[in-house]
Design a protein around this motif. Structure first.
Motif, PDB file in Angstrom:
ATOM      1  N   UNK A  84     -45.237 -24.380   6.011  1.00 34.14           N
ATOM      2  CA  UNK A  84     -44.492 -24.977   7.123  1.00 34.14           C
ATOM      3  C   UNK A  84     -44.462 -24.081   8.362  1.00 34.14           C
ATOM      4  N   UNK A  85     -45.156 -22.972   8.314  1.00 32.01           N
ATOM      5  CA  UNK A  85     -45.166 -22.027   9.426  1.00 32.01           C
ATOM      6  C   UNK A  85     -46.465 -22.162  10.213  1.00 32.01           C
ATOM      7  N   UNK A  86     -46.406 -22.453  11.521  1.00 36.97           N
ATOM      8  CA  UNK A  86     -47.640 -22.560  12.301  1.00 36.97           C
ATOM      9  C   UNK A  86     -48.329 -21.207  12.445  1.00 36.97           C
ATOM     10  N   UNK A  87     -49.619 -21.195  12.222  1.00 40.74           N
ATOM     11  CA  UNK A  87     -50.441 -20.004  12.444  1.00 40.74           C
ATOM     12  C   UNK A  87     -51.410 -20.348  13.564  1.00 40.74           C
ATOM     13  N   UNK A  88     -51.407 -19.566  14.642  1.00 42.75           N
ATOM     14  CA  UNK A  88     -52.168 -19.914  15.834  1.00 42.75           C
ATOM     15  C   UNK A  88     -53.065 -18.766  16.254  1.00 42.75           C
ATOM     16  N   UNK A  89     -53.940 -19.062  17.212  1.00 41.27           N
ATOM     17  CA  UNK A  89     -54.830 -18.047  17.767  1.00 41.27           C
ATOM     18  C   UNK A  89     -53.998 -16.895  18.323  1.00 41.27           C
ATOM     19  N   UNK A  90     -54.429 -15.682  18.041  1.00 38.16           N
ATOM     20  CA  UNK A  90     -53.727 -14.501  18.530  1.00 38.16           C
ATOM     21  C   UNK A  90     -52.736 -13.922  17.553  1.00 38.16           C
ATOM     22  N   UNK A  91     -52.394 -14.653  16.501  1.00 37.30           N
ATOM     23  CA  UNK A  91     -51.461 -14.139  15.503  1.00 37.30           C
ATOM     24  C   UNK A  91     -52.064 -12.942  14.779  1.00 37.30           C
ATOM     25  N   UNK A  92     -51.235 -11.927  14.536  1.00 40.78           N
ATOM     26  CA  UNK A  92     -51.613 -10.825  13.653  1.00 40.78           C
ATOM     27  C   UNK A  92     -51.063 -11.167  12.274  1.00 40.78           C
ATOM     28  N   UNK A  93     -51.951 -11.273  11.299  1.00 43.26           N
ATOM     29  CA  UNK A  93     -51.560 -11.742   9.975  1.00 43.26           C
ATOM     30  C   UNK A  93     -51.930 -10.707   8.921  1.00 43.26           C
ATOM     31  N   UNK A  94     -51.241 -10.765   7.788  1.00 44.90           N
ATOM     32  CA  UNK A  94     -51.530  -9.902   6.658  1.00 44.90           C
ATOM     33  C   UNK A  94     -52.380 -10.678   5.658  1.00 44.90           C
TER      34      UNK A  94
END
Length: 351
Positions: A84-94
């Motif tokens: 339910x969490x939006x992940x978008x361009x530019x996100x730093x993710x693990x």
């Protein structure tokens, strides 16, 4: 009379005895679910550069992974807890799992790091549901054509409001200056001190734009058909973004970019020297601000800030607001025709 059930294996209530309750079979021997989640201490941080149908492309920077310090591109899916969490361009993710980046490998995104900035829009001004566009951008380059299609002042105002609300520095690039004089349009924004780049076919101000991109992440926005994808291709030749044309009947551009994508823009020889990131977004004909508060809108009109500060406390700054200093400034000449148009635009957005 006793209501106690006799503890008799052969009595009339024997079928309800604890030892007689049938246990549900568990052929897979699955352990019961737990709310505890692993800490993922071995996770690798990557930057999301593309999103396509539930698959996320992330760039793991050189040295980010102590096990494999090489820079690489990793394809990943999101973990169930992030559905339910939006992940978008530019996100730093693990990232965990197979982060080798080899063909056919698939990692998993388990967490999103805190975002420095967040560019958002809504479907229209009545829609308060925000749509996250880009995360962690430093700048917004607003691309506008001097003609074909005609520049839209109020659309640029909306971009500026969204940029100031997100804490992003705005820039302005006006294209096709061979078709019309851009100065009357640019005069409308002269008091904002927004950097402006002027371009025409065969004369892109690439050196100046690259200097502004160095070491920063810049999101490109603009109306369809203004030359945004063409500019991206000039700055990043390997991008290969599709370009279109403007319909001669409607005067509108055709959508050529269907999704947002981030590209590394080499800025060798420019001040700072570091590579920058450019994010191409689909062209839009409207940019809703239903999620932005009145205070956020006012931040987009920095040229009127000094006058607004002199308004009575609680002033709405609308046409029917009593003793609004904006009306006084228009009446006594402190604001010229361009300033009066800015007031009108502000009030339309506040409504």
């Amino acid at each position: 009379m006793s209501w106690l059930i006799p503890d008799d294996e052969d009595g009339p209530y024997a079928e309800y005895a604890d030892h007689a309750v049938r246990q549900r079979p568990n052929p897979k021997a699955n352990r019961p679910r737990t709310k505890r989640r692993p800490e993922h201490g071995d996770a690798v941080v990557g930057m999301v550069t593309a999103v396509d149908r539930g698959r996320y492309t992330a760039l793991v920077a050189r040295g980010a992974d102590p096990v494999d310090p090489a820079e690489r591109v990793v394809v990943a899916a999101r973990a169930r807890e992030l559905r339910r969490t939006p992940i978008v361009i530019g996100d730093r993710v693990q990232l965990v799992g197979d982060t080798s980046g080899q063909e056919g490998s698939l990692a998993r995104i388990v967490s999103i790091e805190d975002r420095r900035t967040l560019l958002r829009r809504s479907a229209d001004d009545s829609d308060t549901v925000e749509r996250v566009m880009v995360a962690n951008a430093d700048q917004m380059l607003i691309v506008v054509a001097a003609a074909n299609p005609e520049p839209r002042v109020r659309l640029v105002d909306r971009y500026l409001v969204a940029a100031y609300d997100a804490g992003i520095r705005p820039l302005l690039c006006i294209t096709k200056t061979d078709l019309a004089d851009p100065e009357p349009f640019l005069a409308y924004f002269s008091a904002l001190e927004v950097p402006v780049f002027r371009s025409r076919p065969g004369a892109w101000p690439l050196a100046e734009i690259r200097a502004s991109l160095a070491g920063r992440t810049t999101v490109f926005v603009g109306h369809s058909g203004v030359g945004k994808s063409t500019l991206i291709n000039e700055l990043v030749p390997e991008a290969g973004r599709a370009t279109g044309h403007v319909n001669e009947v409607t005067g509108r551009g055709r959508h050529t970019s269907s999704s947002s994508v981030a590209y590394r823009a080499e800025t060798a020889g420019c001040p700072g020297g570091d590579s920058g990131w450019v994010i191409d977004t689909p062209g839009v004909r409207s940019f809703g601000l239903g999620h932005v508060t009145s205070e956020g809108i006012l931040r987009g009109f920095t040229d009127l800030a000094g006058i607004i500060d002199a308004c009575p406390r609680g002033c709405t700054h609308l046409e029917d607001a009593p003793d609004c200093e904006l009306d006084a400034a228009v009446a006594d000449g402190r604001l010229d025709a361009g300033g009066a148009a800015r007031v009108e635009s502000l009030r339309r957005l506040l409504k």
